[in-house]
Write an enzyme that holds these catalytic residues in place. Structure first.
Site, PDB file in Angstrom:
ATOM      1  N   GLY A   1       0.838  -1.190   0.000  1.00  0.00           N
ATOM      2  CA  GLY A   1       0.000   0.000   0.000  1.00  0.00           C
ATOM      3  C   GLY A   1       0.871   1.236   0.000  1.00  0.00           C
ATOM      4  N   LYS A   2       0.215   2.375  -0.119  1.00  0.00           N
ATOM      5  CA  LYS A   2       0.935   3.646  -0.142  1.00  0.00           C
ATOM      6  C   LYS A   2       1.847   3.792   1.066  1.00  0.00           C
ATOM      7  CE  LYS A   2      -2.095   6.998  -2.235  1.00  0.00           C
ATOM      8  NZ  LYS A   2      -2.767   8.272  -2.077  1.00  0.00           N
ATOM      9  N   ARG A   3       1.366   3.279   2.198  1.00  0.00           N
ATOM     10  CA  ARG A   3       2.096   3.480   3.461  1.00  0.00           C
ATOM     11  C   ARG A   3       3.377   2.669   3.553  1.00  0.00           C
ATOM     12  NH1 ARG A   3      -2.497   2.884   7.204  1.00  0.00           N
ATOM     13  NH2 ARG A   3      -3.823   4.664   6.733  1.00  0.00           N
ATOM     14  N   ASP A   4       3.535   1.697   2.682  1.00  0.00           N
ATOM     15  CA  ASP A   4       4.723   0.845   2.776  1.00  0.00           C
ATOM     16  C   ASP A   4       5.934   1.465   2.119  1.00  0.00           C
ATOM     17  OD1 ASP A   4       3.341  -1.389   4.035  1.00  0.00           O
ATOM     18  OD2 ASP A   4       2.262  -1.481   2.142  1.00  0.00           O
TER      19      ASP A   4
END
Ligand code: GLU
Length: 481
Positions: free
Chosen positions: A247-250
């Site tokens: 995801g974006k957060r990774d």
């Protein structure tokens, strides 16, 4: 034989995730390998998620990666329009066919009622299936502003997924799905079936997240009497650790951010193509042509593919070297425009080319040029602490350091023809003369001319800096010790 026709069907929601891009690469490779057609279709039916400029971002990304399309925005084609928002009439015509045959109905049940049904199921811990709450008297008429639902005929369904193999699903996953929303726009579930059919798509390649909805899609193909295209589910891309989807957060950036950081298009394409596919050999570096030749559906892996930025950087380093070694310094140089530190502007192109030629094999990204080459363009700030704390130099006294520097300056000053070979010879002589270890003598000179944590081979660095600059820097340091 039908022409192999594939499509990339992104939704213009702004951020282009790595996984989205991989969903463009495989259809592209399959189409090109088979002299087929590749279609770009913009699935912009979710007006709430629509982001201005997102289509251009998708187009730029594909162009940058060298993935051209035969039909779609910009290039046009006989099966257009290629924006779903411009095809509303088509969806309405198709849904009316289903309504006429009693396979779709207008459903005016208010949303809060539907919520109530859902909550009821949640309470009873049974899966929510709308068909169990379907209105008693079905309304077989197309109405503006009223959602149109499919009248499902749940049964056991079997199909083959080109990656996941033989699949079976029971009636419990088939429902009266919405085909047209109350705003008149179609759902993805409906629109893609219509478009793929009209556009002659032979292979539907998309993320495995669509696998669970496939029984509903099969019901729609059946209701329309359509041949089911080859269904190809691409494995998830997993976050660097754990079992989550990336995801974006990774920390995974968008493809354009990687481009701006100095990842080469060749490397990005290579990396993404191999994220979930390999040809069964040990090969890791593939050109686009090789990927087109070697790609095959049966080598797409079924399990999730782990996203690994270190690998991407490694691959980019390999590609930087490959371009330099195969196509020449100039070819690589042309790619570096915009990646040099600002001070580099003051120098000639010829000089920047020389710097690139001695540093290219240490670059992981073109963006590394910014931090790694500044001292070639401007005198570094003298940092005596860095010199004195160096692990090879910290045993020496200040007097010793100064002495050693002065000897080096004298010897280097005698060089008539300042070139890498002569420099190496003189540096070797200096080692014998001073009785120092290479790590000591060379670290001292290297730090004094660069004050950088790293530099290319010393003789090459001195050569590029030139005699005057090198000696001036060494003298300045000797004076300030
Ligand atoms: N618009 C869908 C998405 O962006 C496309 C899925 C498909 O390729 O059919 O996920």
């Amino acid at each position: 034989m039908k022409t192999i026709t594939t499509r990339f069907a992104p939704s213009p929601t702004g951020y282009i995730h790595i996984g989205n891009v991989r969903s463009a690469i495989y259809p592209y490779l399959l189409a090109r390998q088979n002299n087929g057609r590749m279609i770009l279709r913009i699935e912009d039916t979710d007006r709430e998620r629509y982001v201005e400029g997102a289509t251009e971002l998708i187009e730029d990304t594909l162009k940058w990666l060298g993935l051209d399309w035969d039909e779609g925005p910009i290039v046009g084609g006989k099966n257009g329009p290629y924006f779903q928002s411009e095809r509303l009439d088509i969806y309405h015509t198709w849904v009316k066919k289903l309504i006429k045959e009693g396979r779709a109905y207008a459903d005016s049940t208010p949303p809060d009622k539907i919520d109530e049904y859902r909550q009821q199921c949640n309470k009873q811990k049974v899966p929510f299936l709308y068909r169990n709450f379907r209105p008693k008297n079905l309304d077989f008429e197309f109405k503006e502003g009223v959602p149109i639902r499919f009248l499902s005929n749940p049964k056991e369904r079997k199909w083959t997924d080109a990656v996941m193999g033989e699949m079976t699903a029971g009636p419990e996953v088939q429902d009266d799905i919405i085909l047209i929303k109350k705003d008149g726009y179609p759902t993805y579930n409906f629109a893609h079936i219509v478009d793929d059919a009209l556009m002659g798509v032979t292979h539907v390649m998309r993320g495995v997240e669509y696998l669970s909805s496939t029984p509903n899609y099969l019901a729609l193909y059946e209701a329309f009497g359509l041949e089911v295209p080859v269904l190809v589910s691409l494995p998830h891309i997993l976050a660097p650790t754990g079992n989550k989807k990336l995801g974006k957060r990774d920390g995974a950036k968008s493809v354009t951010e990687y481009r701006d950081d100095g990842i080469l298009a060749e490397a990005m394409l290579n990396y993404l193509a191999c994220l979930g596919w390999n040809d069964g050999t040990e090969q890791e570096i593939y050109t686009k042509t090789e990927l087109i030749e070697r790609f095959s559906l049966d080598k797409i892996q079924t399990s999730g593919a782990r996203y690994d930025e270190t690998k991407l950087l490694w691959m980019n380093g390999q590609w930087i070297r490959r371009i330099f070694d195969k196509d020449g310094a100039r070819a690589l140089y042309d790619r570096t425009i915009g990646f040099w530190p600002e001070v580099a502007e003051k120098q000639t192109e010829e000089y920047r080319l020389k710097v690139l030629s001695i540093i290219y094999d240490r670059l992981k990204t073109l963006g590394d040029l910014r931090g790694m080459t500044e001292y070639f363009f401007k005198d570094p700030e003298i940092d005596l602490e860095m010199l004195k704390n160096n692990k090879f130099l910290k045993k020496m006294s200040e007097a010793e350091l100064e002495d050693l520097l002065k000897t080096a300056i004298r010897t280097l000053d005698d060089i008539k023809d300042w070139n890498p070979d002569n420099l190496q010879e003189v540096l070797n002589q200096l080692l014998t003369e001073t009785n120092k270890k290479p790590a000591e003598l060379f670290s001292l000179i290297r730090i004094a001319i660069s004050f950088a944590p790293f530099s290319p081979a010393l003789n090459l660095t001195l050569d590029v800096l030139g005699k005057d600059t090198s000696l001036a820097r060494l003298n300045a340091v000797a004076r300030s010790i």
